[in-house]
Enzyme design. Sequence first.
Site, PDB file in Angstrom:
ATOM      1  N   SER A  48      -9.084  -3.446  -4.656  1.00  0.00           N
ATOM      2  CA  SER A  48      -8.349  -2.656  -5.654  1.00  0.00           C
ATOM      3  C   SER A  48      -8.525  -3.319  -7.022  1.00  0.00           C
ATOM      4  O   SER A  48      -9.015  -4.450  -7.121  1.00  0.00           O
ATOM      5  CB  SER A  48      -6.866  -2.602  -5.292  1.00  0.00           C
ATOM      6  OG  SER A  48      -6.274  -3.879  -5.498  1.00  0.00           O
ATOM      7  N   ASP A  81     -11.324   0.482  -4.560  1.00  0.00           N
ATOM      8  CA  ASP A  81     -10.161   1.305  -4.189  1.00  0.00           C
ATOM      9  C   ASP A  81      -9.380   1.681  -5.455  1.00  0.00           C
ATOM     10  O   ASP A  81      -9.112   0.818  -6.310  1.00  0.00           O
ATOM     11  CB  ASP A  81      -9.279   0.467  -3.245  1.00  0.00           C
ATOM     12  CG  ASP A  81      -8.147   1.264  -2.622  1.00  0.00           C
ATOM     13  OD1 ASP A  81      -8.293   2.484  -2.470  1.00  0.00           O
ATOM     14  OD2 ASP A  81      -7.123   0.635  -2.257  1.00  0.00           O
ATOM     15  N   HIS A  82      -9.027   2.940  -5.604  1.00  0.00           N
ATOM     16  CA  HIS A  82      -8.215   3.427  -6.741  1.00  0.00           C
ATOM     17  C   HIS A  82      -8.743   2.972  -8.102  1.00  0.00           C
ATOM     18  O   HIS A  82      -8.001   2.395  -8.906  1.00  0.00           O
ATOM     19  CB  HIS A  82      -6.752   2.985  -6.587  1.00  0.00           C
ATOM     20  CG  HIS A  82      -6.049   3.679  -5.467  1.00  0.00           C
ATOM     21  ND1 HIS A  82      -5.652   4.984  -5.536  1.00  0.00           N
ATOM     22  CD2 HIS A  82      -5.702   3.237  -4.233  1.00  0.00           C
ATOM     23  CE1 HIS A  82      -5.074   5.333  -4.384  1.00  0.00           C
ATOM     24  NE2 HIS A  82      -5.110   4.284  -3.570  1.00  0.00           N
ATOM     25  N   ASP A 103      -9.893   7.583  -9.195  1.00  0.00           N
ATOM     26  CA  ASP A 103      -8.591   8.197  -8.926  1.00  0.00           C
ATOM     27  C   ASP A 103      -8.015   8.754 -10.226  1.00  0.00           C
ATOM     28  O   ASP A 103      -7.361   8.059 -10.995  1.00  0.00           O
ATOM     29  CB  ASP A 103      -7.638   7.164  -8.310  1.00  0.00           C
ATOM     30  CG  ASP A 103      -6.276   7.777  -7.994  1.00  0.00           C
ATOM     31  OD1 ASP A 103      -6.096   8.985  -8.264  1.00  0.00           O
ATOM     32  OD2 ASP A 103      -5.410   7.053  -7.480  1.00  0.00           O
ATOM     33  N   HIS A 179       1.846   5.541  -0.101  1.00  0.00           N
ATOM     34  CA  HIS A 179       1.520   4.116  -0.088  1.00  0.00           C
ATOM     35  C   HIS A 179       2.761   3.256   0.209  1.00  0.00           C
ATOM     36  O   HIS A 179       3.882   3.683  -0.049  1.00  0.00           O
ATOM     37  CB  HIS A 179       0.945   3.684  -1.448  1.00  0.00           C
ATOM     38  CG  HIS A 179      -0.415   4.256  -1.709  1.00  0.00           C
ATOM     39  ND1 HIS A 179      -0.631   5.254  -2.613  1.00  0.00           N
ATOM     40  CD2 HIS A 179      -1.615   3.980  -1.156  1.00  0.00           C
ATOM     41  CE1 HIS A 179      -1.925   5.566  -2.629  1.00  0.00           C
ATOM     42  NE2 HIS A 179      -2.547   4.806  -1.749  1.00  0.00           N
ATOM     43  N   HIS A 210      -5.290   8.041   2.561  1.00  0.00           N
ATOM     44  CA  HIS A 210      -4.638   6.864   1.968  1.00  0.00           C
ATOM     45  C   HIS A 210      -3.253   6.723   2.588  1.00  0.00           C
ATOM     46  O   HIS A 210      -2.757   7.623   3.255  1.00  0.00           O
ATOM     47  CB  HIS A 210      -4.519   7.044   0.447  1.00  0.00           C
ATOM     48  CG  HIS A 210      -5.804   6.798  -0.263  1.00  0.00           C
ATOM     49  ND1 HIS A 210      -5.984   5.754  -1.137  1.00  0.00           N
ATOM     50  CD2 HIS A 210      -6.991   7.449  -0.210  1.00  0.00           C
ATOM     51  CE1 HIS A 210      -7.217   5.784  -1.604  1.00  0.00           C
ATOM     52  NE2 HIS A 210      -7.855   6.815  -1.055  1.00  0.00           N
ATOM     53  N   SER A 213      -0.907   2.936   6.595  1.00  0.00           N
ATOM     54  CA  SER A 213      -0.277   1.851   7.364  1.00  0.00           C
ATOM     55  C   SER A 213       0.788   2.406   8.297  1.00  0.00           C
ATOM     56  O   SER A 213       1.478   3.374   7.975  1.00  0.00           O
ATOM     57  CB  SER A 213       0.345   0.812   6.419  1.00  0.00           C
ATOM     58  OG  SER A 213      -0.657  -0.072   5.956  1.00  0.00           O
ATOM     59  N   ASP A 255      -3.583  -1.205   4.083  1.00  0.00           N
ATOM     60  CA  ASP A 255      -3.362  -2.416   3.304  1.00  0.00           C
ATOM     61  C   ASP A 255      -1.999  -3.027   3.618  1.00  0.00           C
ATOM     62  O   ASP A 255      -1.881  -4.202   4.006  1.00  0.00           O
ATOM     63  CB  ASP A 255      -3.464  -2.072   1.807  1.00  0.00           C
ATOM     64  CG  ASP A 255      -3.301  -3.302   0.919  1.00  0.00           C
ATOM     65  OD1 ASP A 255      -3.309  -4.428   1.457  1.00  0.00           O
ATOM     66  OD2 ASP A 255      -3.162  -3.141  -0.296  1.00  0.00           O
TER      67      ASP A 255
HETATM   68  O1  G3H Z   1      -3.310   1.835  -2.528  1.00  0.00           O
HETATM   69  C1  G3H Z   1      -3.172   0.711  -3.029  1.00  0.00           C
HETATM   70  C2  G3H Z   1      -3.601  -0.450  -2.251  1.00  0.00           C
HETATM   71  O2  G3H Z   1      -2.669  -0.755  -1.250  1.00  0.00           O
HETATM   72  C3  G3H Z   1      -3.891  -1.608  -3.158  1.00  0.00           C
HETATM   73  O3  G3H Z   1      -2.723  -2.203  -3.635  1.00  0.00           O
HETATM   74  O4  G3H Z   1      -3.126  -2.277  -6.075  1.00  0.00           O
HETATM   75  O5  G3H Z   1      -1.434  -3.781  -4.974  1.00  0.00           O
HETATM   76  O6  G3H Z   1      -3.888  -4.161  -4.648  1.00  0.00           O
HETATM   77  P1  G3H Z   1      -2.806  -3.159  -4.920  1.00  0.00           P
HETATM   78  P1  13P Z   2      -0.921   1.576   2.811  1.00  0.00           P
HETATM   79  O1  13P Z   2       0.001   1.161   1.716  1.00  0.00           O
HETATM   80  O2  13P Z   2      -0.286   2.565   3.724  1.00  0.00           O
HETATM   81  O3  13P Z   2      -1.487   0.428   3.560  1.00  0.00           O
HETATM   82  O4  13P Z   2      -2.143   2.355   2.130  1.00  0.00           O
HETATM   83  C1  13P Z   2      -3.205   1.628   1.553  1.00  0.00           C
HETATM   84  C2  13P Z   2      -4.096   2.468   0.737  1.00  0.00           C
HETATM   85  O5  13P Z   2      -4.036   3.680   0.696  1.00  0.00           O
HETATM   86  C3  13P Z   2      -5.111   1.767  -0.065  1.00  0.00           C
HETATM   87  O6  13P Z   2      -5.821   2.624  -0.905  1.00  0.00           O
HETATM   88 ZN    ZN Z   3      -4.589   4.294  -1.583  1.00  0.00          ZN
END
Ligand code: G3H
Ligand code: 13P
Ligand code: ZN
Length: 318
Positions: A48, A81-82, A103, A179, A210, A213, A255
């Site tokens: 990310s 990611d994103h 995104d 998320h 996405h 989890s 994640d």
């Molecule tokens: O969707 C977001 C992912 O879980 C990444 O999270 O931006 O805190 O690294 P982060």
């Molecule tokens: P979770 O927060 O459900 O693990 O999703 C992670 C995610 O979508 C990363 O892009």
């Molecule tokens: Zn995501």
Amino acid sequence: MIVSTRTLFEHAYGNYALGAYNINNLEQAMGLFHGCIDSQAPFIIQLSKGARAYTDKSMLEAIIRAADVIFPEALFAVHLDHGDEKTALECIESGFYSSVMIDASHDPFEENVATTKRVVEAAHKHGISVEAELGQLGGVEEDIAVDEKNANLTDPIEAKEFVDQTGCDSLACAIGTSHGAYKFSGGQGIHFDRVTEIQKLLPNFPLVMHGSSSVPQDEVARINAAGGTMGAAKGVDPAQYLPAAKLGVCKVNIDTDGRLVWTRVHREFFRDKPAEFDLRPPGKIFMAEYAKFIASRNVLLGSAGQLEASRAHAASKK
Ligand code: G3H
Ligand code: 13P
Ligand code: ZN
């Protein structure tokens, strides 16, 4: 070996989903690679914006390059990611990434299309594929009125228009997940009816989930028993990963669950050994526990046992 995301999707489509796991440090990387080798699964490693800024992006990239040498058997793609437009273009230029996510889902449809199109044009010149997002992920709760609830989900007709107009290679859809650790209050889950409608209009097109989890309840209980104060957290039922994969969901982003493993291991370790100050013993436990978690997820995604078949598919495309 790093391969293209496209190749991994081609092999998985309609049969299983690839786990897309975020990493931030070397312990996560080691656990991830071990877990995927143990379960014989191809996978996607994703970074990310926050992960790239945690230390320095080149540090994380170097960890991945090193893991590729340490685990020559591994078959994986590297994904942003994103990403925003600037980060996506930077990753495309770097030559290190197999795919990027742009995104722009928070922007109005036309703006999302325009931004995604620019990224797709740049990426395709370099043979890199692009994941875009349409719809708003959020806490879709069961007690919200149906219309309001569905307003957040990806509209299938818009999804088709969006893909046709942008030329993106995969689409992250809002299908009821969100998320983080607090997704559902009760019996809510993936909106399979919506995924089915999207697949009907976009056959053979890779969809991305996405917020996948599962927020294991035993993990949350152990965290709280070791001093945590997590509320009534609930995630996606992992038994729904494979049914979603059969409907074209090729990439399942996980994640938060990895962060829960980290939190549980470290809370329990320092609760049980309050005089300890060495970082390596809990780090070792975390790597082993994370590997076990990853392998268990790959089994539920159906990617476990697909390593050699996916490798053969990748080789046939060279
Ligand atoms: O969707 C977001 C992912 O879980 C990444 O999270 O931006 O805190 O690294 P982060
Ligand atoms: P979770 O927060 O459900 O693990 O999703 C992670 C995610 O979508 C990363 O892009
Ligand atoms: Zn995501």
